[in-house]
Scaffold this active site. Structure first.
Site, short mmCIF file in Angstrom:
data_model
loop_
_atom_site.label_atom_id
_atom_site.label_comp_id
_atom_site.label_asym_id
_atom_site.label_seq_id
_atom_site.Cartn_x
_atom_site.Cartn_y
_atom_site.Cartn_z
N HIS A 180 0.83 -1.21 0.00
CA HIS A 180 0.00 0.00 0.00
C HIS A 180 0.86 1.26 0.00
CE1 HIS A 180 -3.15 -2.83 0.91
NE2 HIS A 180 -4.07 -1.89 0.99
N HIS A 221 0.27 -4.14 9.11
CA HIS A 221 1.71 -4.28 8.93
C HIS A 221 2.39 -3.88 10.23
CE1 HIS A 221 2.42 -5.15 4.65
NE2 HIS A 221 1.31 -4.46 4.42
N ASP A 225 7.63 -2.42 8.33
CA ASP A 225 7.16 -2.53 6.96
C ASP A 225 6.91 -1.17 6.35
OD1 ASP A 225 7.16 -5.17 7.72
OD2 ASP A 225 5.00 -5.25 8.04
#
Length: 305
Positions: A180, A221, A225
């Site tokens: 994302h 996450h 990350d």
């Protein structure tokens, strides 16, 4: 009023048709790059699905972001997805604005070739990273006790090659680094360079920061990350941007040569792109003589002068 609407509609259609003709020509030259980029998106999806097969649920790792940010909960996990979807759709629509708006700094085909190159490079590094080490997923459906935390081994090749939306939303194991954030940062960096509205650029960076917090707060996450995505994507885009050929500059517009005896109304039409004679756009160089006000070359040598 009706006449004005018809005239503006006619101008809009002409602008759209002209841009469509140009983009089709660029698509004919660059379709291989676009197709390669889309194929790489599919391969990235297969890789993310593949790591789900070897994912092993376990206790959630200690994370500073989990300690500092309040947990949104499973029922509010849609918030981060809504923000990401808004960013994706906004950028997608912006890349097609030359078809409608007069201000044209980009070509749609060329900007997507560039964006896909950034995405592919970042996703290649991402696949290498999450296959190197599989972390226990912090998301709710990846924890111990969840039925979808592990995928059953495929029974056929078709099952391996197919990608369904359910698997995209409920994947596990593809953690470092956030996909994302790859998309969000690539879109923001691209608009930062080729966009024209300063407040939108600042708003884009704010949304990227908020998106980072929402991802961690939603437990989709770990903080690492997101942090790795921030410096990796920026470095990849910076390096590739230096290597890729620069996009043609559409802001430089040649104005026609206007003779002195034209009226102000005619000059105004020329500057707005209406009624311009194509011959007026050609440069007129002086060769051993003079150019009169009508653009006719007078050779003095023929008159013995």
């Amino acid at each position: 009023m009706t006449l004005y609407i018809r005239r503006e509609s006619s101008k809009l259609w002409k602008r759209f048709y002209s841009e469509l003709t140009t983009e089709i020509g660029l698509l004919a030259e660059n379709w291989k790059y676009l197709l390669a980029g889309l194929i790489c998106q599919y391969i990235h999806g297969l890789a993310a699905k593949g790591v789900h097969y070897i994912h092993r649920p376990g206790p959630t790792l200690q994370d500073l972001g989990f300690l500092l940010l309040p947990e949104l909960g499973q029922e509010r996990s849609y918030i981060s997805e809504t923000v990401f979807t808004s960013v994706f759709l906004s950028f997608f629509l912006w890349t097609f604005h030359p078809f409608i708006l007069k201000s044209k700094r980009i070509y749609t085909v060329l900007i997507w070739c560039r964006v896909l190159a950034f995405l592919v490079a970042c996703q290649f590094l991402r696949v290498i990273t999450f296959y190197s080490t599989q972390l226990p997923g912090p998301n709710y459906h990846c924890r111990e006790g969840s039925k979808v935390s592990r995928l059953p081994w495929p029974k056929s090749a078709i099952e391996v090659l197919e990608i369904n939306p359910h698997g995209v939303m409920y994947g596990c194991g593809d953690l470092i680094f956030s996909s994302h954030m790859i998309f969000t940062l690539v879109f923001v960096l691209t608009y930062q360079k080729y966009g024209t509205k300063r407040f939108i650029k600042l708003f884009g960076w704010l949304i990227a920061f908020v998106q980072s917090l929402l991802i961690v707060a939603s437990r989709k996450h770990y903080s690492v990350d997101v942090v790795v995505a921030w410096y990796t994507v920026n470095l990849v885009v910076f390096c590739l941007d230096k290597k890729l050929p620069e996009l043609p500059d559409r802001t430089t517009v040649l104005l026609p040569v206007v003779s002195k005896d034209r009226s102000k109304e005619e000059n105004h039409k020329l500057l707005n792109g209406n009624g311009a004679d194509p011959a007026d756009w050609r440069p007129r160089a002086q060769v051993n003589g003079k150019i009169d006000s009508n653009g006719v070359h007078t050779d003095n040598s023929m008159n013995g002068a």
